[in-house]
Structures are given as structure tokens and as C-alpha cells.
Scaffold this motif. Sequence first.
Motif, PDB file in Angstrom:
ATOM      1  N   THR A  49      35.094 -37.009  29.507  1.00  0.00           N
ATOM      2  CA  THR A  49      36.138 -36.836  28.516  1.00  0.00           C
ATOM      3  C   THR A  49      36.453 -35.350  28.360  1.00  0.00           C
ATOM      4  OG1 THR A  49      34.584 -36.677  26.681  1.00  0.00           O
ATOM      5  CG2 THR A  49      35.339 -38.881  27.274  1.00  0.00           C
ATOM      6  N   THR A  50      37.648 -35.052  27.853  1.00  0.00           N
ATOM      7  CA  THR A  50      38.083 -33.676  27.692  1.00  0.00           C
ATOM      8  C   THR A  50      37.099 -32.875  26.834  1.00  0.00           C
ATOM      9  OG1 THR A  50      40.381 -34.389  27.881  1.00  0.00           O
ATOM     10  CG2 THR A  50      40.005 -32.210  26.968  1.00  0.00           C
ATOM     11  N   SER A  51      36.537 -33.534  25.800  1.00  0.00           N
ATOM     12  CA  SER A  51      35.628 -32.821  24.895  1.00  0.00           C
ATOM     13  C   SER A  51      34.329 -32.418  25.588  1.00  0.00           C
ATOM     14  CB  SER A  51      35.327 -33.682  23.669  1.00  0.00           C
ATOM     15  OG  SER A  51      34.727 -34.908  24.059  1.00  0.00           O
ATOM     16  N   ARG A 103      34.935 -27.772  28.440  1.00  0.00           N
ATOM     17  CA  ARG A 103      35.780 -26.741  27.836  1.00  0.00           C
ATOM     18  C   ARG A 103      35.716 -25.492  28.707  1.00  0.00           C
ATOM     19  NH1 ARG A 103      33.322 -26.111  22.019  1.00  0.00           N
ATOM     20  NH2 ARG A 103      31.428 -26.731  23.146  1.00  0.00           N
ATOM     21  N   ARG A 141      40.104 -22.948  36.762  1.00  0.00           N
ATOM     22  CA  ARG A 141      41.175 -23.904  36.476  1.00  0.00           C
ATOM     23  C   ARG A 141      41.630 -24.631  37.744  1.00  0.00           C
ATOM     24  NH1 ARG A 141      45.791 -21.413  32.796  1.00  0.00           N
ATOM     25  NH2 ARG A 141      46.005 -23.583  32.161  1.00  0.00           N
ATOM     26  N   ASP A 168      39.726 -33.370  33.436  1.00  0.00           N
ATOM     27  CA  ASP A 168      40.396 -32.973  32.196  1.00  0.00           C
ATOM     28  C   ASP A 168      39.498 -32.011  31.430  1.00  0.00           C
ATOM     29  OD1 ASP A 168      42.648 -34.551  32.643  1.00  0.00           O
ATOM     30  OD2 ASP A 168      41.712 -36.312  31.733  1.00  0.00           O
ATOM     31  N   TYR A 169      40.109 -30.992  30.827  1.00  0.00           N
ATOM     32  CA  TYR A 169      39.302 -30.016  30.094  1.00  0.00           C
ATOM     33  C   TYR A 169      40.123 -29.411  28.966  1.00  0.00           C
ATOM     34  CZ  TYR A 169      41.966 -26.536  32.778  1.00  0.00           C
ATOM     35  OH  TYR A 169      42.981 -25.783  33.334  1.00  0.00           O
ATOM     36  N   GLU A 170      39.416 -28.854  28.006  1.00  0.00           N
ATOM     37  CA  GLU A 170      40.058 -28.142  26.896  1.00  0.00           C
ATOM     38  C   GLU A 170      40.055 -26.655  27.226  1.00  0.00           C
ATOM     39  OE1 GLU A 170      39.605 -27.480  22.048  1.00  0.00           O
ATOM     40  OE2 GLU A 170      38.095 -28.642  23.154  1.00  0.00           O
ATOM     41  N   PHE A 171      41.221 -26.035  27.187  1.00  0.00           N
ATOM     42  CA  PHE A 171      41.352 -24.609  27.523  1.00  0.00           C
ATOM     43  C   PHE A 171      41.351 -23.792  26.237  1.00  0.00           C
ATOM     44  CE2 PHE A 171      44.116 -21.113  29.587  1.00  0.00           C
ATOM     45  CZ  PHE A 171      42.985 -20.446  30.041  1.00  0.00           C
ATOM     46  N   LEU A 172      40.316 -22.991  26.042  1.00  0.00           N
ATOM     47  CA  LEU A 172      40.166 -22.175  24.839  1.00  0.00           C
ATOM     48  C   LEU A 172      40.516 -20.733  25.185  1.00  0.00           C
ATOM     49  CD1 LEU A 172      36.702 -23.652  23.756  1.00  0.00           C
ATOM     50  CD2 LEU A 172      38.975 -24.380  22.987  1.00  0.00           C
ATOM     51  N   GLN A 173      41.665 -20.278  24.723  1.00  0.00           N
ATOM     52  CA  GLN A 173      42.166 -18.968  25.144  1.00  0.00           C
ATOM     53  C   GLN A 173      41.650 -17.847  24.245  1.00  0.00           C
ATOM     54  OE1 GLN A 173      45.326 -18.082  27.419  1.00  0.00           O
ATOM     55  NE2 GLN A 173      46.542 -19.908  27.084  1.00  0.00           N
TER      56      GLN A 173
END
Length: 233
Positions: free
Chosen positions: A5-7, A10, A24, A33-38
Motif C-alpha cells: 500500500t502507498t502508506s 514513502r 522515483r 505506489d508511494y507517498e512523495f514527501l517533499q
Amino acid sequence: MAATTTSDVRLIGAWPSPFVMRARIALNIKSVDYEFLQEQLGSKSDLLLKSNPVHKKIPVLIHSDRPICESLVIVQYIDDVWASGPSILPSDPYDCAIARFWAAYIDDKWFPSLSGIARAQGEEAKKAAIEQVVEGLVLLEDAFLKCGKGKAFFGGDTIGYLDIALGCYLGWIRVTEKMNNMKLLDEAKTPNLVTWADKFCGDGSVKDVMPETDKLAEFAKVLMAKFRAPPPN
């Protein structure tokens, strides 16, 4: 393996960073799928400092709450963990060793020359840096012919480890060319790399994460202004 899952995944990074782009691209190749933390320029989040206390730098991949640091280490980790796409590192031990050799050359020798063009003090220093970059690209042209074995990428039919290692810098090559009104990737000296660069940037795993040249050039101007600013009292 079980779906991710995306969660679970990260990535701490920033869109202009070529090193973040490596992670990336690898995640895209594996359809993860991933969460992109900028991160923002000039600041470091608490999560970054906690996740990478040694270097305090991006990128950091966080998988199931476990951080992995350093861009090429992350690429290898992604290749090892997810079997959901083409292999990124060569399966042959010799080919893998050669890919690692050239990736180290790119980061340790070639990229400092590329970034040195912008930092050069005076025209002679800039000219010397440009010559070093072009000489390096000529060496990489030869490496492409040997590693790619007549196929589209360093990795063969699909993007591989060395493609990612060099290709992440293409945005900054274009910005350098634009800001200095010259060509680094040249049809006369590196015809195969010119063709490769177009194919790399057009690949589905790359095109959505490769920054637009004009947008990256504007960021470069901000970066240079920060670099040239006098230190605070």
C-alpha cells in the motif's frame, strides 16, 4: 509477495534533485505506489533528520517504517524487494560490476565537473569544466556501446541501473546547455548518447518525473543566488 500500500512506502525528496529522481524512476519501473514527501530548499524536516541522521540528506526511502538512504543503495533495494517489473541491476556478475564502476565514475568524477560549470570563477575555469564534462561523456558513449550491446539502453531493452545513474542528470545537462548557450550532448561526439537521452526521457517510468527544462532553470537561478550570497553575520 503481498501487495504494497502507498502508506507502506514513502520517499523523502525534492522534485529538482537528480538523486531523488533515481528512486522515483526505480519505483515507477517496479510499479510501486508511494507517498512523495517533499523537502523545501534550505530546510530539513524532523522526519528527514530522524530518518537519515548520518548525512541528513535526501533521498530517503521509508519502507514499512524502515529508512534506506543514498540514491543508488535505494535503487538496488527497490530492485531486490520488488519483483513486479523488469530487473534494474544486471543479472550477470561481470555486467553488474561494470555498471557499478561507471555509476561510481559518474557520481565521483563526472558530476562534480558538471556542477563545476555553474560554480566556475571566470571564463577559463568554466571552459576547463566544460571540457571535462564533454571528455566524460565521450567515455560514457563508449561505455554505452559496450554495456548496451546495440540495444536502446545501457541496461539492454529496458532501463537499468546505469541508465538511472546517468539519466537522472539529463535535466541538469539541459539546464547547463540552456544557461551557457552550448551543447554538452553533441551529435558529432556522442551520437548514441543523444539518441539514448531521447528514449530515456520518453520512457513511461521517466517522463512524469523528469523536470521541465525552463522550470528547472528557474530553480537553478534561485540555487545560484543562494550559493553566491554572502554568509550571514
